[in-house]
Write a protein that holds these residues in place. Sequence first.
Motif, mmCIF file in Angstrom:
data_model
loop_
_atom_site.group_PDB
_atom_site.id
_atom_site.type_symbol
_atom_site.label_atom_id
_atom_site.label_comp_id
_atom_site.label_asym_id
_atom_site.label_seq_id
_atom_site.Cartn_x
_atom_site.Cartn_y
_atom_site.Cartn_z
ATOM 1 N N VAL A 218 11.793 -4.741 8.776
ATOM 2 C CA VAL A 218 11.897 -5.046 7.345
ATOM 3 C C VAL A 218 11.630 -3.680 6.600
ATOM 4 C CG1 VAL A 218 10.083 -5.652 5.316
ATOM 5 C CG2 VAL A 218 10.158 -7.354 7.440
ATOM 6 N N ILE A 219 12.340 -3.723 5.552
ATOM 7 C CA ILE A 219 12.563 -2.569 4.736
ATOM 8 C C ILE A 219 11.844 -2.843 3.337
ATOM 9 C CG2 ILE A 219 14.255 -0.946 3.751
ATOM 10 C CD1 ILE A 219 16.391 -1.793 5.365
ATOM 11 N N LEU A 220 10.798 -1.827 3.267
ATOM 12 C CA LEU A 220 10.016 -1.857 2.119
ATOM 13 C C LEU A 220 10.987 -0.965 0.903
ATOM 14 C CD1 LEU A 220 7.640 -2.373 0.223
ATOM 15 C CD2 LEU A 220 6.502 -0.549 1.177
ATOM 16 N N LEU A 221 11.469 -1.909 -0.124
ATOM 17 C CA LEU A 221 12.725 -1.125 -0.746
ATOM 18 C C LEU A 221 11.746 -0.441 -2.024
ATOM 19 C CD1 LEU A 221 14.946 -4.254 -0.954
ATOM 20 C CD2 LEU A 221 15.212 -2.161 0.453
ATOM 21 N N ASP A 222 10.576 -1.069 -2.378
ATOM 22 C CA ASP A 222 9.861 -0.508 -3.602
ATOM 23 C C ASP A 222 8.766 -1.048 -3.978
ATOM 24 O OD1 ASP A 222 10.000 0.816 -6.307
ATOM 25 O OD2 ASP A 222 10.499 -0.896 -7.196
ATOM 26 N N SER A 223 7.918 -0.354 -4.342
ATOM 27 C CA SER A 223 6.505 -0.735 -4.404
ATOM 28 C C SER A 223 6.141 -0.380 -6.216
ATOM 29 C CB SER A 223 5.270 -0.258 -3.780
ATOM 30 O OG SER A 223 5.591 -0.322 -2.365
ATOM 31 N N THR B 111 3.330 -5.149 -7.030
ATOM 32 C CA THR B 111 4.569 -5.921 -6.529
ATOM 33 C C THR B 111 5.270 -4.975 -5.647
ATOM 34 O OG1 THR B 111 4.957 -6.482 -8.884
ATOM 35 C CG2 THR B 111 6.763 -6.503 -7.844
ATOM 36 N N LEU B 112 5.615 -6.009 -4.476
ATOM 37 C CA LEU B 112 6.631 -5.121 -3.437
ATOM 38 C C LEU B 112 7.759 -5.888 -3.262
ATOM 39 C CD1 LEU B 112 3.598 -5.360 -0.528
ATOM 40 C CD2 LEU B 112 4.208 -3.641 -2.387
ATOM 41 N N ALA B 113 8.928 -4.950 -3.288
ATOM 42 C CA ALA B 113 10.245 -5.735 -3.052
ATOM 43 C C ALA B 113 10.676 -5.084 -1.770
ATOM 44 C CB ALA B 113 11.354 -5.276 -4.092
ATOM 45 N N TYR C 172 0.770 5.763 4.001
ATOM 46 C CA TYR C 172 2.069 6.191 3.471
ATOM 47 C C TYR C 172 2.632 4.725 3.209
ATOM 48 C CZ TYR C 172 6.586 7.653 1.765
ATOM 49 O OH TYR C 172 7.461 7.608 0.597
ATOM 50 N N PRO C 173 2.991 4.806 1.884
ATOM 51 C CA PRO C 173 2.461 5.649 0.591
ATOM 52 C C PRO C 173 1.348 5.348 0.252
ATOM 53 C CG PRO C 173 3.843 3.611 -0.134
ATOM 54 C CD PRO C 173 3.743 3.630 1.468
ATOM 55 N N ARG D 279 10.526 2.378 2.732
ATOM 56 C CA ARG D 279 10.329 2.601 4.218
ATOM 57 C C ARG D 279 10.598 1.310 5.112
ATOM 58 N NH1 ARG D 279 3.822 3.540 6.022
ATOM 59 N NH2 ARG D 279 3.968 4.015 8.083
ATOM 60 N N GLY D 280 10.961 1.752 6.421
ATOM 61 C CA GLY D 280 11.573 0.632 7.336
ATOM 62 C C GLY D 280 10.325 0.615 8.370
#
Length: 199
Positions: free
Chosen positions: A63-68, A189-191, A138-139, A163-164
């Motif tokens: 999973v890649i956390l694209l944006d928070s 919100t997590l993308a 992190y983050p 982050r991956g």
Amino acid sequence: MPLTWRHHDVVPELASGPDGFRRIRVDAGEPGFWAAQQFAWEYELSLAAGETQVFRFDLPVDVILLDSQLSVDDGSLYYRVYRADQITETGSFATNVTSKAHPLNVTSFAPSYALQTTAWTDGVSPTGGVTIDDDSPYPVRRVRTSGATAHASLVGANAGLMRGFPPTSAYVVATQLPGAAGGTSGIITLAFEERTWGY
């Protein structure tokens, strides 16, 4: 023998356009978006003074956390993300909050894809149902609204670079800033993208 360029050799890679003005096919966004493998998970926080809420995300695939994105309309928020090896669970994490996730591409031509990640919480408590063994998250983000009620305003923050994660569990810890008084209300919100292929 010299190579000869033939128009029909590249037609599949070209998009339609005005006569004599063909263009190379380029799609906006990431391949995962068009594969319907990107999602956004959103949760409305409501914490009393001294409370912590922890969310566990079980990731059966990469999973890649694209944006928070964080927004706080009352109080303060101390936001941290941990790997599974940094946390010891002390709670049950029995509340399933996976339904807070929504696909980012539901166009009629998007392929069918079923979300594999699941999200859980142990609810609010002094510890959020965990002991932190390695406090190097992190983050990390700290967000605080104005202390004066008459001047309180919505405060937002981006919570870091992408982050991956490998197949594992990841934890989001939400609480007030150390030493802050009062409770917290806001939205996390997590993308993210489930990546079933590599590069």
